[in-house]
Design an enzyme around this catalytic site. Structure first.
Site, PDB file in Angstrom:
ATOM      1  CB  CYS A 161      -4.153  -1.821   4.755  1.00  0.00           C
ATOM      2  SG  CYS A 161      -3.178  -1.411   6.226  1.00  0.00           S
ATOM      3  CE  LYS A 193      -7.475   0.848   3.711  1.00  0.00           C
ATOM      4  NZ  LYS A 193      -6.285   1.538   4.264  1.00  0.00           N
ATOM      5  CD  GLU A 210      -2.738   1.066   2.588  1.00  0.00           C
ATOM      6  OE1 GLU A 210      -3.823   1.650   2.576  1.00  0.00           O
ATOM      7  OE2 GLU A 210      -2.307   0.431   3.578  1.00  0.00           O
TER       8      GLU A 210
END
Length: 297
Positions: A181, A138, A65
């Protein structure tokens, strides 16, 4: 020609490309970085890691990321946002994938959002022809206050517009579920990917040192075990320009929860061979996924 589906997109694969992946063994790599606020330097580091992993015969590579930029503050990345399809970071990924003839997942790239003062944190998958064939934005944004050896507040929703679509890319080297993440803490996301018959999870991350030490490996292994999937996780590592620290320990995990390869600290990469035929045998002999009772719970 052969047609395969990636979410709601159609990808056309040439016969020559299909012939590259007639077996079930695939060499994969996770790349770990200590990204800075200098985009050109970060891309140079990424290019070197990609070169090394390609020389180790990896066919699927995952960058972390924010691999191209980690700023002094959260708003710095907004100035570097790119329109989908073109920009310095997207051009870099396209060129690297095509030059080395491999599948490349570009961690996250700051793309334009529906509002001018935010971005979409997009994970992009490129094929060996340099075509972007899947994009995941995301979904879960890291808005937390971490108190342990420090006092850090994170507010990703202040600069990031969250996504709302689950993406599983169907490719000749496997069905790849994309995530980023903080998504790792939401098992429902990964289980939902099974409606697309997922067998590989990709998790680019910038997991903090505090939460990473406590939870990173156990979460990665849990997502792999409970879904009987391979999992690739590329993390940031070390101290960044904003003085925040990330955990590193990028790793490749098999469906039984075993860590096949790891990069503990600093910049580096790790490779491992994954076997999709063995994955299907495991799911047949240990059919936990078929034993789910969604109608009850």
């Amino acid at each position: 020609m052969s047609i395969r589906h990636c979410a709601d997109r159609v990808i056309v694969l040439s016969a020559a490309l299909r012939l590259q992946y007639t077996g079930f063994m695939i060499r994969v790599a996770v790349l770990q970085m200590v990204s800075t606020n200098n985009r050109d330097e970060n891309l140079a580091v990424a290019a070197d890691l990609i070169q090394q992993a390609a020389e180790d015969d990896a066919k699927l590579l995952l960058l972390p990321e924010n691999f191209s930029f980690m700023g002094q503050n959260e708003h710095d990345k907004v100035a570097l946002r790119e329109k989908p399809g073109s920009g310095p970071v997207q051009d870099f990924l396209q060129q690297q994938a095509k030059h080395h003839g491999l599948w490349l997942i570009g961690g996250t790239v700051p793309l334009t959002a529906s509002v001018p003062d935010k971005i979409r944190a997009a994970s992009l998958l490129y094929n060996p022809d340099g075509e972007c064939i899947a994009r995941y934005d995301k979904i879960h944004l890291f808005d937390v206050h971490v108190k342990s050896g420090g006092d850090d507040t994170y507010n990703e929703s202040g600069t990031i517009e969250g996504g709302d679509e689950i993406i599983v890319a169907r490719t000749p080297i496997g069905k790849i579920g994309l995530s980023v993440c903080y998504d790792l803490r939401f098992p429902e996301l990964y289980r939902s990917m099974h409606s697309h018959d997922v067998n590989i999870f990709a998790v680019p991350a910038a997991f903090t040192a505090t939460t990473g030490k406590a939870h990173w490996e156990v979460l990665l292994r849990s997502r792999a075990i409970e879904n009987l999937c391979y999992l690739l996780a590329s993390n940031q590592s070390g101290e960044h320009v904003n003085k925040r620290r990330t955990w590193g320990h990028s790793m490749i995990v098999n469906p039984w929860g075993e860590v096949l390869a790891v990069v503990e600290r600093d910049t580096g990469f790790a490779c491992a061979d994954i076997d999709l035929q063995q994955l299907e045998k495991l799911r047949g002999s240990f059919p936990a996924l078929k034993h789910c009772k969604p109608d009850i719970y």
